[in-house]
Design a protein around this motif. Structure first.
Motif, PDB file in Angstrom:
ATOM      1  N   LYS A  36       0.826  -1.171   0.138  1.00 24.66           N
ATOM      2  CA  LYS A  36       0.003   0.073   0.075  1.00 24.66           C
ATOM      3  C   LYS A  36       0.837   1.228  -0.062  1.00 24.66           C
ATOM      4  CE  LYS A  36      -4.196  -1.909   2.120  1.00 24.66           C
ATOM      5  NZ  LYS A  36      -4.943  -1.996   3.355  1.00 24.66           N
ATOM      6  N   LYS A  37       2.114   1.093   0.853  1.00 27.04           N
ATOM      7  CA  LYS A  37       2.902   2.292   0.738  1.00 27.04           C
ATOM      8  C   LYS A  37       3.466   2.439  -0.565  1.00 27.04           C
ATOM      9  CE  LYS A  37       2.721   3.868   5.139  1.00 27.04           C
ATOM     10  NZ  LYS A  37       2.086   5.367   5.080  1.00 27.04           N
ATOM     11  N   ILE A  38       3.987   1.465  -1.296  1.00 24.71           N
ATOM     12  CA  ILE A  38       4.746   1.497  -2.462  1.00 24.71           C
ATOM     13  C   ILE A  38       3.724   2.037  -3.578  1.00 24.71           C
ATOM     14  CG2 ILE A  38       5.607   0.188  -4.338  1.00 24.71           C
ATOM     15  CD1 ILE A  38       6.904  -1.674  -2.315  1.00 24.71           C
ATOM     16  N   TRP A  39       2.532   1.557  -3.496  1.00 23.99           N
ATOM     17  CA  TRP A  39       1.527   1.874  -4.555  1.00 23.99           C
ATOM     18  C   TRP A  39       1.139   3.166  -4.299  1.00 23.99           C
ATOM     19  CZ3 TRP A  39       0.754  -0.038  -8.917  1.00 23.99           C
ATOM     20  CH2 TRP A  39      -0.419   0.055  -9.660  1.00 23.99           C
ATOM     21  N   ALA A  40       1.071   4.157  -3.002  1.00 28.33           N
ATOM     22  CA  ALA A  40       0.855   5.320  -2.976  1.00 28.33           C
ATOM     23  C   ALA A  40       2.057   6.301  -3.513  1.00 28.33           C
ATOM     24  CB  ALA A  40       0.759   5.625  -1.349  1.00 28.33           C
ATOM     25  N   ASP A  41       3.021   5.794  -3.572  1.00 28.61           N
ATOM     26  CA  ASP A  41       4.018   6.758  -4.050  1.00 28.61           C
ATOM     27  C   ASP A  41       4.322   6.639  -5.610  1.00 28.61           C
ATOM     28  OD1 ASP A  41       6.443   8.370  -4.227  1.00 28.61           O
ATOM     29  OD2 ASP A  41       7.802   6.701  -3.767  1.00 28.61           O
ATOM     30  N   PRO A  42       4.146   7.834  -6.221  1.00 28.21           N
ATOM     31  CA  PRO A  42       3.976   7.868  -7.727  1.00 28.21           C
ATOM     32  C   PRO A  42       5.344   7.368  -8.370  1.00 28.21           C
ATOM     33  CG  PRO A  42       3.505   9.839  -6.897  1.00 28.21           C
ATOM     34  CD  PRO A  42       3.971   8.872  -5.566  1.00 28.21           C
ATOM     35  N   TRP A  43       6.516   7.216  -7.893  1.00 27.65           N
ATOM     36  CA  TRP A  43       7.905   6.900  -8.275  1.00 27.65           C
ATOM     37  C   TRP A  43       7.886   5.764  -8.125  1.00 27.65           C
ATOM     38  CZ3 TRP A  43      10.496   9.494 -11.858  1.00 27.65           C
ATOM     39  CH2 TRP A  43      10.466  10.933 -11.653  1.00 27.65           C
ATOM     40  N   GLU A  44       7.364   5.093  -6.879  1.00 27.34           N
ATOM     41  CA  GLU A  44       7.643   3.487  -6.682  1.00 27.34           C
ATOM     42  C   GLU A  44       6.624   2.854  -7.775  1.00 27.34           C
ATOM     43  OE1 GLU A  44       9.270   1.780  -4.856  1.00 27.34           O
ATOM     44  OE2 GLU A  44      10.498   3.245  -4.004  1.00 27.34           O
ATOM     45  N   ARG A  45       5.266   3.444  -7.956  1.00 31.89           N
ATOM     46  CA  ARG A  45       4.284   2.894  -8.912  1.00 31.89           C
ATOM     47  C   ARG A  45       4.961   2.723 -10.320  1.00 31.89           C
ATOM     48  NH1 ARG A  45      -0.459   6.597  -9.277  1.00 31.89           N
ATOM     49  NH2 ARG A  45      -0.312   6.319  -6.980  1.00 31.89           N
ATOM     50  N   ARG A  46       5.746   3.905 -10.644  1.00 25.59           N
ATOM     51  CA  ARG A  46       6.305   3.823 -12.064  1.00 25.59           C
ATOM     52  C   ARG A  46       7.446   2.953 -12.041  1.00 25.59           C
ATOM     53  NH1 ARG A  46       6.654   9.966 -11.528  1.00 25.59           N
ATOM     54  NH2 ARG A  46       4.850  10.640 -12.516  1.00 25.59           N
ATOM     55  N   GLY A  47       7.978   2.285 -11.109  1.00 18.15           N
ATOM     56  CA  GLY A  47       8.872   1.415 -10.864  1.00 18.15           C
ATOM     57  C   GLY A  47       8.470   0.168 -11.121  1.00 18.15           C
ATOM     58  N   ILE A  48       7.234  -0.124 -10.581  1.00 13.49           N
ATOM     59  CA  ILE A  48       6.576  -1.540 -10.571  1.00 13.49           C
ATOM     60  C   ILE A  48       5.990  -1.366 -12.092  1.00 13.49           C
ATOM     61  CG2 ILE A  48       4.320  -2.595 -10.165  1.00 13.49           C
ATOM     62  CD1 ILE A  48       4.321  -1.380  -7.300  1.00 13.49           C
ATOM     63  N   TYR A  49       5.687  -0.397 -12.709  1.00 11.25           N
ATOM     64  CA  TYR A  49       5.472  -0.689 -13.953  1.00 11.25           C
ATOM     65  C   TYR A  49       6.511  -0.892 -15.101  1.00 11.25           C
ATOM     66  CZ  TYR A  49       0.688   1.446 -13.148  1.00 11.25           C
ATOM     67  OH  TYR A  49      -0.449   1.891 -12.450  1.00 11.25           O
ATOM     68  N   LEU A  50       7.653  -0.279 -14.830  1.00  9.42           N
ATOM     69  CA  LEU A  50       8.846  -0.442 -15.504  1.00  9.42           C
ATOM     70  C   LEU A  50       9.297  -2.072 -15.105  1.00  9.42           C
ATOM     71  CD1 LEU A  50      11.232   0.526 -17.085  1.00  9.42           C
ATOM     72  CD2 LEU A  50      12.303   1.034 -15.379  1.00  9.42           C
ATOM     73  N   PHE A  51       9.266  -2.520 -14.121  1.00 11.56           N
ATOM     74  CA  PHE A  51       9.640  -3.838 -13.922  1.00 11.56           C
ATOM     75  C   PHE A  51       8.642  -4.834 -14.697  1.00 11.56           C
ATOM     76  CE2 PHE A  51       9.170  -7.635 -11.383  1.00 11.56           C
ATOM     77  CZ  PHE A  51      10.530  -8.328 -11.380  1.00 11.56           C
ATOM     78  N   ALA A  52       7.323  -4.498 -14.373  1.00 16.06           N
ATOM     79  CA  ALA A  52       6.477  -5.570 -15.091  1.00 16.06           C
ATOM     80  C   ALA A  52       6.629  -5.421 -16.724  1.00 16.06           C
ATOM     81  CB  ALA A  52       5.036  -5.088 -14.949  1.00 16.06           C
ATOM     82  N   ALA A  53       6.968  -4.320 -17.235  1.00 14.96           N
ATOM     83  CA  ALA A  53       7.150  -3.959 -18.575  1.00 14.96           C
ATOM     84  C   ALA A  53       8.338  -4.845 -19.021  1.00 14.96           C
ATOM     85  CB  ALA A  53       7.488  -2.589 -19.159  1.00 14.96           C
ATOM     86  N   LEU A  54       9.524  -4.773 -18.424  1.00 19.52           N
ATOM     87  CA  LEU A  54      10.819  -5.442 -18.631  1.00 19.52           C
ATOM     88  C   LEU A  54      10.571  -6.993 -18.514  1.00 19.52           C
ATOM     89  CD1 LEU A  54      13.476  -2.935 -17.066  1.00 19.52           C
ATOM     90  CD2 LEU A  54      13.033  -3.263 -19.549  1.00 19.52           C
ATOM     91  N   PHE A  55       9.895  -7.269 -17.546  1.00 23.12           N
ATOM     92  CA  PHE A  55       9.690  -8.892 -17.391  1.00 23.12           C
ATOM     93  C   PHE A  55       8.753  -9.388 -18.496  1.00 23.12           C
ATOM     94  CE2 PHE A  55       7.452 -12.335 -15.730  1.00 23.12           C
ATOM     95  CZ  PHE A  55       8.389 -13.241 -15.136  1.00 23.12           C
ATOM     96  N   LEU A  56       7.951  -8.587 -18.963  1.00 25.53           N
ATOM     97  CA  LEU A  56       6.929  -9.017 -20.280  1.00 25.53           C
ATOM     98  C   LEU A  56       7.944  -9.149 -21.335  1.00 25.53           C
ATOM     99  CD1 LEU A  56       4.036  -9.892 -21.007  1.00 25.53           C
ATOM    100  CD2 LEU A  56       3.676  -7.491 -21.244  1.00 25.53           C
ATOM    101  N   ALA A  57       8.553  -7.990 -21.525  1.00 22.08           N
ATOM    102  CA  ALA A  57       9.543  -7.952 -22.737  1.00 22.08           C
ATOM    103  C   ALA A  57      10.416  -9.254 -22.632  1.00 22.08           C
ATOM    104  CB  ALA A  57      10.301  -6.911 -22.732  1.00 22.08           C
ATOM    105  N   PHE A  58      10.953  -9.805 -21.591  1.00 21.98           N
ATOM    106  CA  PHE A  58      11.783 -10.681 -21.487  1.00 21.98           C
ATOM    107  C   PHE A  58      11.123 -12.131 -21.601  1.00 21.98           C
ATOM    108  CE2 PHE A  58      13.543 -13.969 -18.900  1.00 21.98           C
ATOM    109  CZ  PHE A  58      14.901 -14.397 -19.520  1.00 21.98           C
ATOM    110  N   VAL A  59       9.944 -12.145 -21.309  1.00 22.47           N
ATOM    111  CA  VAL A  59       9.025 -13.334 -21.592  1.00 22.47           C
ATOM    112  C   VAL A  59       8.854 -13.394 -23.209  1.00 22.47           C
ATOM    113  CG1 VAL A  59       6.879 -14.381 -20.972  1.00 22.47           C
ATOM    114  CG2 VAL A  59       8.093 -13.683 -19.215  1.00 22.47           C
ATOM    115  N   ILE A  60       8.375 -12.353 -23.608  1.00 26.84           N
ATOM    116  CA  ILE A  60       8.159 -12.229 -25.199  1.00 26.84           C
ATOM    117  C   ILE A  60       9.323 -12.784 -25.901  1.00 26.84           C
ATOM    118  CG2 ILE A  60       7.472 -11.001 -27.011  1.00 26.84           C
ATOM    119  CD1 ILE A  60       5.438  -9.476 -25.117  1.00 26.84           C
ATOM    120  N   TYR A  61      10.476 -12.191 -25.125  1.00 28.76           N
ATOM    121  CA  TYR A  61      11.883 -12.515 -26.130  1.00 28.76           C
ATOM    122  C   TYR A  61      12.054 -14.151 -25.969  1.00 28.76           C
ATOM    123  CZ  TYR A  61      16.706 -13.139 -26.454  1.00 28.76           C
ATOM    124  OH  TYR A  61      17.875 -13.525 -26.823  1.00 28.76           O
TER     125      TYR A  61
END
Length: 69
Positions: A36-61
């Motif tokens: 909840k604390k991580i999701w409330a912070d906009p920078w941490e939320r962007r970090g979660i999105y970036l991690f998810a995108a990189l992980f998804l790109a790796f899986v697709i690769y």
């Protein structure tokens, strides 16, 4: 703010943030509190999105690479 655990605060320095974490540990909800604390912070939320995108790109690769061989 009310003190749910009714601990005396006389003579000790009041660390409200640490009291909240201590209460979360006592109620075994530290993971929920952390997310909840991580999701409330906009920078941490962007970090979660970036991690998810990189992980998804790796899986697709990996899927494409294994499909071509």
């Amino acid at each position: 703010m009310s003190d749910p655990d009714n601990t005396p605060t006389g003579g000790k320095q009041d660390w409200e943030g640490l009291r909240e974490v201590d209460r979360a540990i006592a109620e075994n909800r530290l993971t929920s509190y952390t997310w909840k604390k991580i999701w409330a912070d906009p920078w941490e939320r962007r970090g979660i999105y970036l991690f998810a995108a990189l992980f998804l790109a790796f899986v697709i690769y990996v899927i494409i690479y294994d499909g071509l061989i």
